[in-house]
Design an enzyme around this catalytic site. Structure first.
Site, PDB file in Angstrom:
ATOM      1  N   ARG A 187      -2.099  -8.833  12.807  1.00 53.72           N
ATOM      2  CA  ARG A 187      -2.522  -7.772  11.876  1.00 53.72           C
ATOM      3  C   ARG A 187      -3.245  -8.381  10.662  1.00 53.72           C
ATOM      4  NH1 ARG A 187       3.188  -5.549  11.184  1.00 53.72           N
ATOM      5  NH2 ARG A 187       2.378  -4.251   9.502  1.00 53.72           N
ATOM      6  N   ARG A 246      11.215  -6.723   5.949  1.00 53.73           N
ATOM      7  CA  ARG A 246      11.268  -5.316   6.363  1.00 53.73           C
ATOM      8  C   ARG A 246      11.771  -5.206   7.802  1.00 53.73           C
ATOM      9  NH1 ARG A 246       5.971  -1.661   5.872  1.00 53.73           N
ATOM     10  NH2 ARG A 246       5.298  -2.875   7.668  1.00 53.73           N
ATOM     11  N   LYS A 267       0.829  -1.220   0.000  1.00 55.45           N
ATOM     12  CA  LYS A 267       0.000   0.000   0.000  1.00 55.45           C
ATOM     13  C   LYS A 267       0.858   1.262   0.000  1.00 55.45           C
ATOM     14  CE  LYS A 267      -2.077  -0.764   3.913  1.00 55.45           C
ATOM     15  NZ  LYS A 267      -1.513  -2.051   4.320  1.00 55.45           N
ATOM     16  N   ARG A 310      11.064  -2.236  12.404  1.00 60.21           N
ATOM     17  CA  ARG A 310       9.785  -1.661  12.830  1.00 60.21           C
ATOM     18  C   ARG A 310       9.188  -2.527  13.941  1.00 60.21           C
ATOM     19  NH1 ARG A 310       5.194   0.223   8.511  1.00 60.21           N
ATOM     20  NH2 ARG A 310       3.739  -1.013   9.754  1.00 60.21           N
ATOM     21  N   ARG A 358     -10.222   1.232   7.713  1.00 63.57           N
ATOM     22  CA  ARG A 358      -9.970  -0.194   7.981  1.00 63.57           C
ATOM     23  C   ARG A 358     -11.138  -0.851   8.697  1.00 63.57           C
ATOM     24  NH1 ARG A 358      -3.549  -1.218   8.904  1.00 63.57           N
ATOM     25  NH2 ARG A 358      -3.001   0.524   7.611  1.00 63.57           N
TER      26      ARG A 358
HETATM   27  P1  B4P Z   1       3.443  -1.943   2.554  1.00 60.67           P
HETATM   28  O1  B4P Z   1       2.257  -2.839   2.395  1.00 60.67           O
HETATM   29  O2  B4P Z   1       3.578  -0.800   1.625  1.00 60.67           O
HETATM   30  O3  B4P Z   1       3.405  -1.630   4.092  1.00 60.67           O
HETATM   31  P2  B4P Z   1       2.623  -0.501   4.846  1.00 60.67           P
HETATM   32  O4  B4P Z   1       2.049   0.521   3.949  1.00 60.67           O
HETATM   33  O5  B4P Z   1       3.581  -0.038   5.853  1.00 60.67           O
HETATM   34  O6  B4P Z   1       1.345  -1.249   5.460  1.00 60.67           O
HETATM   35  P3  B4P Z   1       1.059  -1.806   6.892  1.00 60.67           P
HETATM   36  O7  B4P Z   1      -0.356  -2.312   6.847  1.00 60.67           O
HETATM   37  O8  B4P Z   1       2.129  -2.777   7.263  1.00 60.67           O
HETATM   38  O9  B4P Z   1       1.192  -0.626   7.923  1.00 60.67           O
HETATM   39  P4  B4P Z   1       0.461   0.782   8.148  1.00 60.67           P
HETATM   40  O10 B4P Z   1       1.549   1.751   8.205  1.00 60.67           O
HETATM   41  O11 B4P Z   1      -0.637   1.029   7.179  1.00 60.67           O
HETATM   42  O12 B4P Z   1       4.859  -2.687   2.351  1.00 60.67           O
HETATM   43  C1  B4P Z   1       5.315  -3.716   3.165  1.00 60.67           C
HETATM   44  C2  B4P Z   1       6.680  -4.255   2.727  1.00 60.67           C
HETATM   45  O13 B4P Z   1       6.570  -4.971   1.509  1.00 60.67           O
HETATM   46  C3  B4P Z   1       7.736  -3.198   2.483  1.00 60.67           C
HETATM   47  O14 B4P Z   1       8.950  -3.643   3.059  1.00 60.67           O
HETATM   48  C4  B4P Z   1       7.861  -3.103   0.977  1.00 60.67           C
HETATM   49  O15 B4P Z   1       9.162  -2.766   0.536  1.00 60.67           O
HETATM   50  C5  B4P Z   1       7.538  -4.515   0.551  1.00 60.67           C
HETATM   51  N1  B4P Z   1       6.923  -4.565  -0.767  1.00 60.67           N
HETATM   52  C6  B4P Z   1       5.980  -3.732  -1.255  1.00 60.67           C
HETATM   53  N2  B4P Z   1       5.634  -4.099  -2.512  1.00 60.67           N
HETATM   54  C7  B4P Z   1       6.366  -5.238  -2.793  1.00 60.67           C
HETATM   55  C8  B4P Z   1       6.461  -6.111  -3.951  1.00 60.67           C
HETATM   56  N3  B4P Z   1       5.716  -5.922  -5.062  1.00 60.67           N
HETATM   57  N4  B4P Z   1       7.310  -7.156  -3.869  1.00 60.67           N
HETATM   58  C9  B4P Z   1       8.064  -7.376  -2.767  1.00 60.67           C
HETATM   59  N5  B4P Z   1       8.026  -6.574  -1.662  1.00 60.67           N
HETATM   60  C10 B4P Z   1       7.191  -5.523  -1.692  1.00 60.67           C
HETATM   61  O16 B4P Z   1      -0.230   0.596   9.596  1.00 60.67           O
HETATM   62  C11 B4P Z   1       0.547   0.356  10.763  1.00 60.67           C
HETATM   63  C12 B4P Z   1      -0.352   0.356  12.010  1.00 60.67           C
HETATM   64  O17 B4P Z   1      -0.960   1.669  12.201  1.00 60.67           O
HETATM   65  C13 B4P Z   1      -1.546  -0.599  12.010  1.00 60.67           C
HETATM   66  O18 B4P Z   1      -1.188  -1.914  12.396  1.00 60.67           O
HETATM   67  C14 B4P Z   1      -2.477   0.098  13.065  1.00 60.67           C
HETATM   68  O19 B4P Z   1      -2.050  -0.163  14.381  1.00 60.67           O
HETATM   69  C15 B4P Z   1      -2.271   1.575  12.780  1.00 60.67           C
HETATM   70  N6  B4P Z   1      -3.271   2.100  11.822  1.00 60.67           N
HETATM   71  C16 B4P Z   1      -3.001   2.581  10.572  1.00 60.67           C
HETATM   72  N7  B4P Z   1      -4.146   2.966   9.972  1.00 60.67           N
HETATM   73  C17 B4P Z   1      -5.175   2.722  10.854  1.00 60.67           C
HETATM   74  C18 B4P Z   1      -6.583   2.878  10.797  1.00 60.67           C
HETATM   75  N8  B4P Z   1      -7.208   3.370   9.710  1.00 60.67           N
HETATM   76  N9  B4P Z   1      -7.329   2.523  11.877  1.00 60.67           N
HETATM   77  C19 B4P Z   1      -6.754   2.036  12.977  1.00 60.67           C
HETATM   78  N10 B4P Z   1      -5.405   1.844  13.095  1.00 60.67           N
HETATM   79  C20 B4P Z   1      -4.611   2.179  12.029  1.00 60.67           C
END
Ligand code: B4P
Length: 194
Positions: A142, A125, A11, A131, A86
């Site tokens: 999660r 990651r 994402k 992290r 979410r």
């Molecule tokens: P991403 O999937 O981009 O990770 P992210 O955006 O950080 O999503 P995530 O759900 O983990 O965390 P968020 O910050 O939204 O990438 C993951 C990894 O995969 C990276 O290392 C990347 O390099 C790799 N990758 C990507 N594409 C790839 C490909 N094609 N091939 C190989 N590797 C690839 O949320 C974190 C926390 O915040 C949540 O757990 C929650 O506690 C809170 N939160 C956020 N939004 C919330 C909401 N709306 N409501 C309540 N809590 C919330």
């Protein structure tokens, strides 16, 4: 537009690229929370105990934060919202924010990938960035929350006919190409590729 997907689906990675191509700001609720945690703000202190456990930060906190962020000038011409909503309650809240600002969602993009791939990416990651929520038991929690709560969010948008699903497996550039083609289809106009 919104970008929805399980943790590790790409994402954040794709939101940055889409925002560059569309010329609109990318807003990630996860990044905003992490900035608050880093800055030691009261919101960060509250959010960190949920994030470290892999739980959702309560809607009461998250909704207000998103409302404030979307009211800033740079979101006036559109945005890519990454990681919100979410929960179904967050969908209702976002509907109300957009209606008040006379804005409408154009596309809701869902990135898909299987759990085994997601766990492997997030453990990768963890090795690179350390992290605090990227350890195996928290990652699995999660993923469970995504299946239990966020898939209902996806179903809501599917019912509105604005959902675009993209396979998130493959190289990052290949996924970006698929995403841009898919957005173009929903919008009815091509979006420039790489
Ligand atoms: P991403 O999937 O981009 O990770 P992210 O955006 O950080 O999503 P995530 O759900 O983990 O965390 P968020 O910050 O939204 O990438 C993951 C990894 O995969 C990276 O290392 C990347 O390099 C790799 N990758 C990507 N594409 C790839 C490909 N094609 N091939 C190989 N590797 C690839 O949320 C974190 C926390 O915040 C949540 O757990 C929650 O506690 C809170 N939160 C956020 N939004 C919330 C909401 N709306 N409501 C309540 N809590 C919330």
């Amino acid at each position: 537009m919104l970008i929805i997907g399980p943790p590790g689906s790409g994402k954040g990675t794709q939101a940055e690229r889409i925002s560059e191509r569309l010329g609109v700001v990318a807003i990630s609720t996860g990044d905003i929370f992490r900035a608050h945690v880093k800055g030691g703000t009261p919101l960060g202190v509250e959010a960190t105990r949920y994030m470290d456990a892999g739980d959702f930060v309560p809607d009461s906190v998250t909704n207000e934060m998103v409302r404030n962020r979307l009211s800033q000038d740079d979101a006036g011409n559109g945005f890519v919202l990454d990681g919100y909503p979410r929960t179904v309650a967050q969908v209702d809240y976002l509907d109300a924010i957009l209606a008040a600002g006379e804005q409408e969602l154009g596309v809701v993009l869902q990135l898909t990938a299987d759990d085994a791939e997601l766990v492997s990416r997030l453990l990768g990651r963890a090795r690179e960035t350390g992290r605090s929520d990227d350890n195996e038991s928290v990652i699995r929690h999660r993923l469970d929350l995504y299946h239990q709560q966020t898939e209902a969010v996806v179903a809501r948008y599917a019912g509105r006919g604005i959902l675009a699903q993209v396979d998130g497996i493959g190289g990052i550039d290949d996924v970006t190409d698929r995403v841009l083609a898919c957005i173009g289809n929903v919008l009815g106009a091509p979006v420039d590729g790489r």
